[in-house]
Scaffold this motif. Structure first.
Motif, PDB file in Angstrom:
ATOM      1  N   LEU A  85       0.822  -1.211   0.000  1.00 28.22           N
ATOM      2  CA  LEU A  85       0.000   0.000   0.000  1.00 28.22           C
ATOM      3  C   LEU A  85       0.858   1.264   0.000  1.00 28.22           C
ATOM      4  O   LEU A  85       1.964   1.263   0.524  1.00 28.22           O
ATOM      5  CB  LEU A  85      -0.886   0.009   1.244  1.00 28.22           C
ATOM      6  CG  LEU A  85      -1.705  -1.254   1.502  1.00 28.22           C
ATOM      7  CD1 LEU A  85      -2.423  -1.143   2.831  1.00 28.22           C
ATOM      8  CD2 LEU A  85      -2.698  -1.475   0.381  1.00 28.22           C
ATOM      9  N   TYR A  86       0.302   2.322  -0.577  1.00 28.49           N
ATOM     10  CA  TYR A  86       0.964   3.629  -0.540  1.00 28.49           C
ATOM     11  C   TYR A  86       0.264   4.494   0.493  1.00 28.49           C
ATOM     12  O   TYR A  86      -0.880   4.892   0.285  1.00 28.49           O
ATOM     13  CB  TYR A  86       0.897   4.297  -1.909  1.00 28.49           C
ATOM     14  CG  TYR A  86       1.597   3.526  -2.982  1.00 28.49           C
ATOM     15  CD1 TYR A  86       2.983   3.609  -3.136  1.00 28.49           C
ATOM     16  CD2 TYR A  86       0.889   2.713  -3.855  1.00 28.49           C
ATOM     17  CE1 TYR A  86       3.631   2.897  -4.121  1.00 28.49           C
ATOM     18  CE2 TYR A  86       1.538   1.992  -4.846  1.00 28.49           C
ATOM     19  CZ  TYR A  86       2.911   2.093  -4.974  1.00 28.49           C
ATOM     20  OH  TYR A  86       3.554   1.379  -5.948  1.00 28.49           O
ATOM     21  N   MET A  89      -1.824   7.773  -0.265  1.00 37.54           N
ATOM     22  CA  MET A  89      -2.986   7.782  -1.162  1.00 37.54           C
ATOM     23  C   MET A  89      -4.271   7.504  -0.385  1.00 37.54           C
ATOM     24  O   MET A  89      -4.249   6.886   0.676  1.00 37.54           O
ATOM     25  CB  MET A  89      -2.834   6.695  -2.233  1.00 37.54           C
ATOM     26  CG  MET A  89      -1.650   6.902  -3.137  1.00 37.54           C
ATOM     27  SD  MET A  89      -1.535   5.582  -4.371  1.00 37.54           S
ATOM     28  CE  MET A  89      -2.445   6.322  -5.720  1.00 37.54           C
ATOM     29  N   TYR A  94      -6.011   4.703  -4.452  1.00 38.30           N
ATOM     30  CA  TYR A  94      -5.117   3.552  -4.558  1.00 38.30           C
ATOM     31  C   TYR A  94      -5.735   2.448  -5.405  1.00 38.30           C
ATOM     32  O   TYR A  94      -5.103   1.909  -6.318  1.00 38.30           O
ATOM     33  CB  TYR A  94      -4.794   3.032  -3.156  1.00 38.30           C
ATOM     34  CG  TYR A  94      -4.091   1.699  -3.142  1.00 38.30           C
ATOM     35  CD1 TYR A  94      -2.752   1.606  -3.497  1.00 38.30           C
ATOM     36  CD2 TYR A  94      -4.766   0.537  -2.791  1.00 38.30           C
ATOM     37  CE1 TYR A  94      -2.107   0.378  -3.491  1.00 38.30           C
ATOM     38  CE2 TYR A  94      -4.125  -0.687  -2.789  1.00 38.30           C
ATOM     39  CZ  TYR A  94      -2.795  -0.761  -3.136  1.00 38.30           C
ATOM     40  OH  TYR A  94      -2.168  -1.976  -3.143  1.00 38.30           O
ATOM     41  N   PHE A  96      -8.015   2.682  -7.557  1.00 37.32           N
ATOM     42  CA  PHE A  96      -8.116   3.165  -8.931  1.00 37.32           C
ATOM     43  C   PHE A  96      -6.779   2.952  -9.663  1.00 37.32           C
ATOM     44  O   PHE A  96      -6.735   2.468 -10.798  1.00 37.32           O
ATOM     45  CB  PHE A  96      -8.485   4.647  -8.908  1.00 37.32           C
ATOM     46  CG  PHE A  96      -8.688   5.235 -10.267  1.00 37.32           C
ATOM     47  CD1 PHE A  96      -9.881   5.028 -10.945  1.00 37.32           C
ATOM     48  CD2 PHE A  96      -7.697   5.990 -10.874  1.00 37.32           C
ATOM     49  CE1 PHE A  96     -10.075   5.559 -12.206  1.00 37.32           C
ATOM     50  CE2 PHE A  96      -7.882   6.525 -12.133  1.00 37.32           C
ATOM     51  CZ  PHE A  96      -9.074   6.311 -12.801  1.00 37.32           C
ATOM     52  N   PHE A  97      -5.713   3.271  -8.969  1.00 36.15           N
ATOM     53  CA  PHE A  97      -4.374   3.058  -9.534  1.00 36.15           C
ATOM     54  C   PHE A  97      -4.146   1.575  -9.839  1.00 36.15           C
ATOM     55  O   PHE A  97      -3.700   1.215 -10.928  1.00 36.15           O
ATOM     56  CB  PHE A  97      -3.326   3.572  -8.552  1.00 36.15           C
ATOM     57  CG  PHE A  97      -1.917   3.140  -8.873  1.00 36.15           C
ATOM     58  CD1 PHE A  97      -1.260   3.647  -9.982  1.00 36.15           C
ATOM     59  CD2 PHE A  97      -1.248   2.227  -8.063  1.00 36.15           C
ATOM     60  CE1 PHE A  97       0.032   3.252 -10.291  1.00 36.15           C
ATOM     61  CE2 PHE A  97       0.047   1.826  -8.355  1.00 36.15           C
ATOM     62  CZ  PHE A  97       0.682   2.345  -9.474  1.00 36.15           C
ATOM     63  N   VAL A  98      -4.488   0.727  -8.878  1.00 31.45           N
ATOM     64  CA  VAL A  98      -4.292  -0.716  -9.082  1.00 31.45           C
ATOM     65  C   VAL A  98      -5.122  -1.187 -10.277  1.00 31.45           C
ATOM     66  O   VAL A  98      -4.629  -1.920 -11.142  1.00 31.45           O
ATOM     67  CB  VAL A  98      -4.664  -1.526  -7.824  1.00 31.45           C
ATOM     68  CG1 VAL A  98      -4.555  -3.019  -8.097  1.00 31.45           C
ATOM     69  CG2 VAL A  98      -3.775  -1.144  -6.662  1.00 31.45           C
ATOM     70  N   THR A 100      -5.994   0.423 -12.843  1.00 32.36           N
ATOM     71  CA  THR A 100      -5.375   0.856 -14.098  1.00 32.36           C
ATOM     72  C   THR A 100      -4.182  -0.016 -14.469  1.00 32.36           C
ATOM     73  O   THR A 100      -4.070  -0.466 -15.606  1.00 32.36           O
ATOM     74  CB  THR A 100      -4.923   2.325 -14.006  1.00 32.36           C
ATOM     75  OG1 THR A 100      -5.950   3.074 -13.390  1.00 32.36           O
ATOM     76  CG2 THR A 100      -4.629   2.883 -15.386  1.00 32.36           C
ATOM     77  N   ILE A 101      -3.298  -0.265 -13.505  1.00 37.09           N
ATOM     78  CA  ILE A 101      -2.127  -1.062 -13.886  1.00 37.09           C
ATOM     79  C   ILE A 101      -2.470  -2.532 -14.093  1.00 37.09           C
ATOM     80  O   ILE A 101      -1.716  -3.252 -14.729  1.00 37.09           O
ATOM     81  CB  ILE A 101      -0.934  -0.924 -12.900  1.00 37.09           C
ATOM     82  CG1 ILE A 101      -1.306  -1.410 -11.506  1.00 37.09           C
ATOM     83  CG2 ILE A 101      -0.417   0.492 -12.848  1.00 37.09           C
ATOM     84  CD1 ILE A 101      -0.105  -1.467 -10.586  1.00 37.09           C
ATOM     85  N   LYS A 102      -3.621  -2.959 -13.585  1.00 33.58           N
ATOM     86  CA  LYS A 102      -4.039  -4.333 -13.876  1.00 33.58           C
ATOM     87  C   LYS A 102      -4.691  -4.419 -15.248  1.00 33.58           C
ATOM     88  O   LYS A 102      -5.130  -5.491 -15.669  1.00 33.58           O
ATOM     89  CB  LYS A 102      -5.016  -4.851 -12.814  1.00 33.58           C
ATOM     90  CG  LYS A 102      -4.438  -4.942 -11.421  1.00 33.58           C
ATOM     91  CD  LYS A 102      -3.461  -6.081 -11.258  1.00 33.58           C
ATOM     92  CE  LYS A 102      -2.868  -6.076  -9.864  1.00 33.58           C
ATOM     93  NZ  LYS A 102      -1.791  -7.044  -9.680  1.00 33.58           N
ATOM     94  N   GLY A 103      -4.820  -3.272 -15.900  1.00 38.61           N
ATOM     95  CA  GLY A 103      -5.295  -3.278 -17.278  1.00 38.61           C
ATOM     96  C   GLY A 103      -6.813  -3.283 -17.434  1.00 38.61           C
ATOM     97  O   GLY A 103      -7.331  -3.674 -18.475  1.00 38.61           O
ATOM     98  N   ILE A 104      -7.523  -2.818 -16.414  1.00 37.11           N
ATOM     99  CA  ILE A 104      -8.975  -2.744 -16.542  1.00 37.11           C
ATOM    100  C   ILE A 104      -9.341  -1.535 -17.401  1.00 37.11           C
ATOM    101  O   ILE A 104      -8.796  -0.453 -17.213  1.00 37.11           O
ATOM    102  CB  ILE A 104      -9.634  -2.596 -15.150  1.00 37.11           C
ATOM    103  CG1 ILE A 104      -9.339  -3.838 -14.323  1.00 37.11           C
ATOM    104  CG2 ILE A 104     -11.127  -2.386 -15.275  1.00 37.11           C
ATOM    105  CD1 ILE A 104      -9.884  -3.775 -12.933  1.00 37.11           C
ATOM    106  N   GLN A 145      -7.417  -5.125  -3.356  1.00 37.41           N
ATOM    107  CA  GLN A 145      -6.432  -4.953  -4.418  1.00 37.41           C
ATOM    108  C   GLN A 145      -6.228  -6.250  -5.207  1.00 37.41           C
ATOM    109  O   GLN A 145      -6.041  -6.227  -6.424  1.00 37.41           O
ATOM    110  CB  GLN A 145      -5.149  -4.444  -3.749  1.00 37.41           C
ATOM    111  CG  GLN A 145      -3.859  -4.541  -4.487  1.00 37.41           C
ATOM    112  CD  GLN A 145      -3.210  -5.900  -4.354  1.00 37.41           C
ATOM    113  OE1 GLN A 145      -2.820  -6.473  -5.348  1.00 37.41           O
ATOM    114  NE2 GLN A 145      -3.092  -6.419  -3.148  1.00 37.41           N
TER     115      GLN A 145
END
Ligand SMILES: Nc1ncnc2c1ncn2[C@@H]1O[C@H](COP(=O)(O)OP(=O)(O)OP(=O)(O)O)[C@@H](O)[C@H]1O
Ligand SMILES: [Mg+2]
Lengths: 308, 255
Positions: A85-86, A89, A94, A96-98, A100-104, A145
């Motif tokens: 975790l960050y 954030m 957070y 939302f960031f995950v 995005t990087i998971k490609g949703i 997450q």
């Protein structure tokens, strides 16, 4: 769904896992058990493509862990031992960031985000900074997450650690509800959790797999014979021990004892008849199977080189 | 590509969530402002004297006396400032174990490294834009050649890019931010002093070594030149160092 062969991981001279092989079918929930330092986290890190093994191979959904790493990573949800975790954030930011990087895709993001927040009980804290939340909440964010992109395979490293009892039940229910579609591998030190959630257990110690079987099978296999719990007024343990077919009797207190019968023998009838014939007042007679705890401890201590 | 932007955006957000960026901005602007106005005052004094001694007037050149030193100040100030901006990038990620999230997500390590570099670069550009107020004030009150200022700033941006790349690289080596800052400072200082330190070496070798340093390439830009070798030097070195950083992050997987 998950298949690994002969995984070995060496940290310097130290072999954290040695020749680990197992396979997990689609839709199974498998519990991964072992004492501290057994190699659970190491194995899970290899499965999640965080690091490669020193030797051996593995695949998830038919895709090789190393040659198709990117594709594998799309299909896995992974909760590491320390939730990643960050602190600066917000919970929502957070996740939302995950996402995005998971490609949703943007289209699905909102729905999936809300679903994960709801599922993991994060609604009230979604706009708070992660750094200000308690350990239990952080654990839940870690779980959210891992689930946010609806992965086919979920790998959870001690998911219920640090949660309060009500939350533990909630999260177990959540995990249970994921079953069917998803394949789940979870490690834990809470044995009742495994018997509650999992169809199967894999026991590991000192980097080696000791057992990998359905929970019931494991307990019955380890069982040397039928065990009965007997409570009777005026009970005499020594006389009971002489009854044919009985291996051992351990007295618990004045009126009750634990009777171990020979393997495969149904002794309840014979014991009750004997008790009555002796004129003892029969209060209770129940059949007891080995608990997972007993099986687990026996496996571990046997692997350590002395029998329980 | 989406992963790269997500990484960069998150990173930018955390720059401004911590006090580091604000402190760095403030200190940097105070120092460069002090140096700039000092140079300006000196120029003022000099031009007063020049009005009495006409031969001095020929040497009177605001570009040479104020703007060029301003650009040179960047070389030194950024040497201290940029390691502070980059030290967190990977070190913190390793320490908090959030690297586990990044490396198990379906994005490439290249995207992670570039995303972080990009975020730091945006912060750095913000700093540079703020610092242009000084020459901008001067250009408003005096007649000044704008060309060398523009090329000078292009040089500063390339120089900053190089510093940032080195900083990103240093941050991948450790999970301790202080160590990352010290290592990048050391590497940058080495690149800076290479030309001075090569004086005693035999001719051809000295030339090679001094051209590895950035001083002479940067010099060209402050004189109002954009020459291709200097441009190539900065860009290729930035790409090369970022590539090394990517290799290091990937090697974490192999340990
Ligand atoms: N990065 C590392 N470097 C050196 N040794 C390591 C490293 N990571 C793990 N180990 C060692 O490998 C062994 C297995 O560790 P691992 O974390 O997989 O255990 P675990 O089963 O998850 O234990 P726990 O129940 O405590 O979480 C341990 O003896 C540990 O000390
Ligand atoms: Mg562990």
């Amino acid at each position: 769904m998950i298949q690994v062969q002969e995984l070995t991981k060496r940290y310097g001279d130290f072999e954290a896992i040695q020749g680990v092989s197992f396979s997990i079918g689609k839709g199974e929930i498998v519990g991964f058990l072992g004492p501290n330092g057994a190699g659970k986290t190491t194995t899970m890190r290899i499965l999640s493509c965080f690091m490669p093994p020193t030797s051996g191979s593995g695949s998830i959904a038919g895709l090789d862990l190393f040659r198709n790493s990117l594709e594998v990573r799309k299909r896995i949800g992974y909760l590491p031992e320390h939730p990643p975790l960050y602190p600066e954030m917000t919970v929502r930011g957070y996740l939302f960031f995950v996402a995005t990087i998971k490609g949703i895709s943007k289209r699905e993001q909102k729905a999936k985000l809300s679903k994960a927040i709801e599922q993991c009980g994060l609604v009230e804290v979604q706009d708070r900074l992660i750094g200000r939340l308690s350990k239990g909440y952080r654990q839940r964010i870690g779980i959210a997450q891992a689930l946010i992109h609806d992965p086919e395979v979920v790998i959870l490293d001690e998911p219920t650690i640090g949660l309060d009892p009500a939350q533990i039940i909630e999260i177990r229910r959540l995990i249970k509800s994921l079953a069917g579609e998803r394949t789940i591998l979870l490690s834990t030190h809470i044995l009742p959790e495994v018997s509650m959630l999992c169809n199967r257990v894999i026991v590991i110690n000192r980097g080696k797999i000791l057992a990998s079987d359905a929970y019931e099978k494991l307990t019955s296999e380890m069982d040397r014979g039928q065990r009965l719990h007997l409570k009777a007024r005026g009970l005499d343990v020594e006389r009971l021990r002489s009854l044919p077919g009985i291996v051992d009797v351990q007295s618990e207190d004045a009126d009750s004892c634990l009777v171990e019968a020979e393997q495969g023998k149904e002794m309840r009838e014979a014991v009750s008849r004997y008790v009555i014939s002796q004129g003892w007042g029969l209060l209770e007679l129940t059949s007891k199977s080995l608990t997972l705890e007993e099986v687990y401890l026996r496996l571990i201590s046997e692997s350590e080189g002395y029998s329980a | 590509m989406k992963g790269l932007w997500a990484i960069a955006r998150r990173e930018l957000q955390s720059y401004f969530a911590s006090p580091v960026a604000y402190v760095v901005f403030t200190i940097f602007l105070l120092l460069s402002g002090y140096l700039f106005f000092n140079a300006l005052l000196y120029f003022n004094l000099f031009s007063l004297q020049a009005s009495q001694y006409p031969w001095m007037a020929q040497q009177l050149n605001i570009n040479q006396m104020v703007i060029q030193p301003h650009m040179h100040n960047f070389v030194v100030l950024l040497l201290f400032v940029i390691p502070l901006l980059t030290m967190r990038l990977f070190a913190e990620e390793k320490k908090q174990m959030t690297i586990e999230l990044l490396l198990t997500s379906p994005i490439s390590v290249g995207q992670i490294v570039l995303g972080k570099f990009l975020a730091a670069f945006v912060v750095f550009l913000g700093l540079i834009v703020l610092s242009t107020t000084f020459p901008w004030i001067v250009s408003a009150i005096s007649d000044i050649d704008i060309g060398p200022i523009l090329t000078g700033y292009l040089g500063v941006i390339l120089l900053g890019g190089l510093y940032l790349a080195v900083g990103v690289f240093a941050s991948t080596l450790t999970q301790n931010q202080i160590v990352a800052a010290v290592v990048s400072f050391g590497l940058l200082l080495l690149l800076y002093i290479l030309p001075f330190a090569s004086n005693a070496l035999p001719g051809p070798m000295a030339k090679v070594i001094s051209s590895v340093g950035f001083a002479e390439h940067f010099e060209d830009f402050t004189k109002g030149l954009i020459d291709i070798p200097a441009l190539t030097y900065f860009l290729s070195l930035i790409v090369f160092i970022l590539f090394l950083a990517k290799q290091i992050v990937e090697s974490v997987r192999w340990r």
